[in-house]
Scaffold this active site. Structure first.
Site, short mmCIF file in Angstrom:
data_model
loop_
_atom_site.label_atom_id
_atom_site.label_comp_id
_atom_site.label_asym_id
_atom_site.label_seq_id
_atom_site.Cartn_x
_atom_site.Cartn_y
_atom_site.Cartn_z
CB SER A 51 -3.88 1.47 4.06
OG SER A 51 -3.15 0.97 3.12
CE LYS A 88 -4.88 1.60 -0.49
NZ LYS A 88 -4.01 0.28 -0.11
CB SER A 113 -0.98 0.21 1.26
OG SER A 113 -1.81 -0.89 0.92
#
Length: 358
Positions: A189, A135, A132
């Protein structure tokens, strides 16, 4: 005289005949009684034998269920332990590399944001899945595109994770603003939120991913490649050096700084309110001054963390990849901070002077 003799003979034969007939009549009844007695004895013997034969089965039957029950109750404790799927770093042997701080992450890089001086490096050229941390690039593109943050974005079936089967509290049909989706993606997340941001980007998801890779190339992130906006795919990969570059650029965006370091956030979904928290517990720690952060985890990547933080008067960018334990990435950040704070040679000149005079 002759007549008397004949009469006596006749009576004798009559008596003999009567005796024979009586014997014949009595004999079957006696025989039948004997047979009956023998039959009774046989039945008694058979019954006794049957009892002897059945008794062991009854004992066995009374014991057997107990044993089965015992096995059944103990069965869960005998399940074989299945080790976690090894990360790419573990398979490459990166954890065998030693470092002076005994970090639990197989990859680490600590850089001064202003001077670009490298304070610590460990396998910083390794290219690994980044989970993640992806992101951060997703958020950067959405922010820099200057899209309306109050525009509603709805979660669809396309946003449901088919890569890892992860869960989400944002059910299909949930509508939030783009700003709320961005907040959840960077702070907690949220995978569906991140995917929806890419899907609703002008031109669609394919265009968005292409722009992610184009942005990475323009920043000189030559070890980086993206295939989707969430990080659930292990094909999203990068190196610690590239990620340090990304953190430095992202830190220049006030929106990314604010949303990524937010301790918690509430969103109204239908008739209920959902509370989300930051995946990085250090943002709630008053001893830390964190300007930007992002965590990540999939089994192929291990536990990951990138941060910009003030430590001993210096603006440091920290990158930790493929950490072995759930909290060890945060522990590694603490190790680096204590190391820098306790080493005057690593502190900023002004801070070093204060430490010397104090």
């Amino acid at each position: 005289m002759h007549h008397r003799r004949n009469a006596a003979v006749n009576r004798f034969f009559q008596w003999m005949g009567f005796a024979l007939v009586s014997a014949a009549l009595i004999s079957p009844s006696v025989h039948a009684a004997d047979v009956k007695k023998q039959g009774v004895k046989k039945q008694q013997v058979s019954a006794a034998g049957a009892k002897r034969a059945v008794a062991p089965r009854r004992v066995a039957a009374s014991i057997k269920p107990t044993r089965v029950a015992a096995r059944t109750s103990k069965a869960p404790t005998k399940v074989a332990f299945v080790p976690a799927k090894p990360s790419f770093g573990q398979m490459a042997g990166l954890h065998e590399v030693n470092d002076p701080l005994d970090l639990k992450s197989s990859v680490a890089l600590v850089v001064d944001q202003d001077t670009h001086e490298v304070l610590l490096r460990k396998n910083d050229q390794a290219v690994l899945p980044i989970a993640s941390l992806t992101k951060l690039m997703t958020g950067m593109l959405v922010s820099q595109a200057k899209l309306p943050m109050d525009e509603p974005v709805t979660i669809t079936q396309d946003d449901v994770d088919t890569e890892k089967g992860s869960r989400s509290r944002l059910t299909v049909g949930t509508t939030l603003t783009r700003g709320e989706m961005l907040h959840l993606a960077l702070m907690s997340s949220e995978n569906r939120a991140a995917h929806a941001l890419g899907r609703t980007f002008p031109g669609g998801l394919e265009v968005f991913v292409a722009q992610m890779n184009a942005k990475a190339k323009s920043l000189g992130m030559n070890d980086t490649h993206y295939v989707e906006p969430t990080g659930l795919s292990s094909r999203n990969q990068s190196s610690a050096r590239d990620l340090a570059t990304l953190v430095g650029v992202a830190h220049g965006d006030p929106l990314l700084r604010e949303l990524s370091t937010s301790p918690g956030y509430e969103v109204a979904v239908g008739h209920k309110t959902l509370q989300y928290n930051n995946t990085n517990g250090l943002v709630k720690n008053p001893t830390w001054d964190i300007g930007l952060q992002k965590t990540g985890y999939i089994s192929e990547a291990g536990r990951c963390l990138v941060m910009q933080a003030q430590v001993a008067g210096r603006k440091l960018i920290m990158v930790f990849l493929d950490s072995a334990g759930k909290f060890s990435r945060l522990g590694d950040a603490e190790r680096v901070r204590r190391w820098v704070e306790s080493n005057p040679a690593l502190a900023a000149p002004l801070q070093a002077a204060r430490n010397t005079n104090g």
